[in-house]
Design an enzyme around this catalytic site. Structure first.
Site, PDB file in Angstrom:
ATOM      1  N   TYR A   1       0.679  -1.178  -0.029  1.00  0.00           N
ATOM      2  CA  TYR A   1       0.053   0.021   0.033  1.00  0.00           C
ATOM      3  C   TYR A   1       0.944   1.242  -0.160  1.00  0.00           C
ATOM      4  O   TYR A   1       1.805   1.329   0.799  1.00  0.00           O
ATOM      5  CB  TYR A   1      -0.878   0.203   1.290  1.00  0.00           C
ATOM      6  CG  TYR A   1      -1.673   1.163   1.435  1.00  0.00           C
ATOM      7  CD1 TYR A   1      -2.906   1.311   1.020  1.00  0.00           C
ATOM      8  CD2 TYR A   1      -1.215   2.348   1.961  1.00  0.00           C
ATOM      9  CE1 TYR A   1      -3.665   2.376   1.123  1.00  0.00           C
ATOM     10  CE2 TYR A   1      -1.874   3.528   2.190  1.00  0.00           C
ATOM     11  CZ  TYR A   1      -3.078   3.501   1.851  1.00  0.00           C
ATOM     12  OH  TYR A   1      -3.861   4.741   1.947  1.00  0.00           O
TER      13      TYR A   1
ATOM     14  N   GLU B   1      -3.843   7.082  -4.297  1.00  0.00           N
ATOM     15  CA  GLU B   1      -3.535   5.837  -3.241  1.00  0.00           C
ATOM     16  C   GLU B   1      -3.287   4.704  -4.181  1.00  0.00           C
ATOM     17  O   GLU B   1      -4.060   4.538  -5.428  1.00  0.00           O
ATOM     18  CB  GLU B   1      -4.791   5.849  -2.526  1.00  0.00           C
ATOM     19  CG  GLU B   1      -4.627   4.498  -1.745  1.00  0.00           C
ATOM     20  CD  GLU B   1      -6.013   4.073  -0.840  1.00  0.00           C
ATOM     21  OE1 GLU B   1      -5.686   4.641   0.388  1.00  0.00           O
ATOM     22  OE2 GLU B   1      -6.919   3.620  -1.486  1.00  0.00           O
TER      23      GLU B   1
END
Ligand code: GDP
Ligand code: MN
Length: 385
Positions: free
Chosen positions: A104, A189
């Site tokens: 991530y 993101e």
């Protein structure tokens, strides 16, 4: 808020040189089948619903296929879905990469630090909200200095990347920072950022453009924002209507009473699925429109909490009874009402005559609404998660 759908976010990624799987947007099962195979998207492939809500992986909105026929069937299944209240109209078909790890990374604004912050976690592929705090590295970034090798090394370290993978990360983070700045993003993101061989590939893209800067980016004018279809209709009709992820509808008047009602409902084990603030209106037309909108959200039950200060309870009650008659039989819901204040006795009598459970006590009425909802369904109302 200008939240880009995945495929649109990936277009931005592509422009800036972030590594991506080969992919194409399609709108029908036939188109999906034709898109894959020799000359097209390599097989096996991934088919992903282009909706704004997250959790598609777990929710059946991401599927894999190894042949054109399988792609056709997967596309058919996903295109038929209504995912968290949003009808799936577009799919992203991508090559399925052999991934060895899901990471991530994101850049966002930390409002308490008043700085951009780089977030990185080795626990990618799940929603970041469910990852423990100590498993997420947060590195503040000076807005003028930008991402320096210091922040990038810190990220690589927390992700456990070394050698060529760390170098891939270095390049990727430069691109991400460039996007964050030049596109005036409030969030960029990648989840998951996949490790593929010695490189990194963005499997997902979430890009949110800062609203106040949207005038600088007319290219995003077409992008829908975060409102659900019903919220969009409500906005056009000037009705304060917000969908949540529970199953009980709340109608109240005034922002304060509405918020307090949601809290009390929650406290008694109810899950609010939508709230509607009638504000100061007792205009029967507006009340009817609001009521019909509520019905379309398919609540398991509705709790109505009205305080008649300037508005009279009997006027509100009459409006409600009229509005209820307009709701199609298939969309009827149990209604528990608590109306207090000006002319409440008359108001309650009108409601009771119409067969609406009408109680004076807050606790009793909330409990009745929770019980009514429990008797009807355990599901949600299809609002955003
Ligand atoms: P989200 O659940 O809505 O955030 O959708 P994602 O785009 O993150 O996809 C969900 C999951 O599908 C990912 O975490 C991966 O596990 C899986 N996935 C997506 N694309 C690929 C791919 O190309 N290869 C493999 N092996 N898995 C993939
Ligand atoms: Mn994701």
């Amino acid at each position: 808020m200008v939240k880009l759908p995945e495929w649109r976010g990936k277009e931005v990624f592509r422009t800036y040189g972030v590594p991506l799987p080969k992919g194409r947007v399609v709108r029908s099962p036939e188109e999906a089948a034709a898109a894959v195979g020799p000359g097209g998207i390599p097989l096996p492939c991934v088919l992903k619903a282009q909706v704004l809500a997250g959790g598609r992986g777990k929710g059946g909105a991401v599927r894999f296929a190894s042949t054109p026929t399988e792609a056709l069937e997967a596309a058919r299944a996903i295109l038929g879905l209504e995912f968290k209240g949003e009808k799936v109209k577009e799919l992203l078909v991508e090559e399925k990469l052999a991934i060895s790890q899901e990471l991530y990374v994101s850049l966002t604004l930390d409002r308490s630090l008043r700085l951009p912050v780089l977030m990185a976690s080795a626990r990618g592929g799940v929603e970041i909200e469910s990852v423990e705090d100590h498993e997420i590295a947060r590195v503040p970034v000076h807005p003028f200095a930008g991402l320096t090798s210091y922040e990038k090394r810190a990220a690589a370290k927390s992700l456990g990347l070394t050698g060529p993978k760390a170098r891939s990360l270095d390049l990727l983070l430069d691109r991400l920072w460039e996007i964050f700045q030049k596109e005036d993003a409030e969030l960029v993101e990648i989840n998951p950022l996949a490790v593929v061989g010695e490189g990194l590939v963005a499997l997902d893209a979430k890009v949110i453009i800062e609203d106040d800067a949207s005038f600088r980016h007319p290219q995003y004018a077409e992008v829908r924002d975060d409102r659900t279809p019903l919220e969009e209709i409500a906005r056009e009709k000037d009705i304060a209507f917000v969908q949540l992820d529970g199953n009980i509808g709340v109608i109240a008047n005034g922002a304060g009473l509405t918020m307090a009602t949601l809290d009390v409902l929650q406290q008694f084990g109810g899950r609010p699925g939508v709230f509607l603030d009638l504000g100061g209106t007792d205009d029967p037309k507006k009340v009817t429109e609001a009521f019909l909108l509520m019905a379309r959200a398919r609540p398991a039950a509705v709790f109505l909490n009205i305080f008649g200060g300037v508005t009279r309870c009997d006027t509100v009650a009459t409006g409600l009874v009229e509005a209820m008659k307009e709701v199609p039989a298939s969309e009827r819901f149990p209604l528990v009402a608590r109306i207090r204040g000006n002319n409440e006795t008359e108001g309650i009598a009108i409601l009771q005559k119409a067969g609406v459970t009408s109680l004076r006590d807050l606790r009793e009425s909330v409990q009745a609404a929770v019980a009514a909802a429990a008797g009807r369904s355990a599901g949600g109302m299809g609002g955003p998660a």
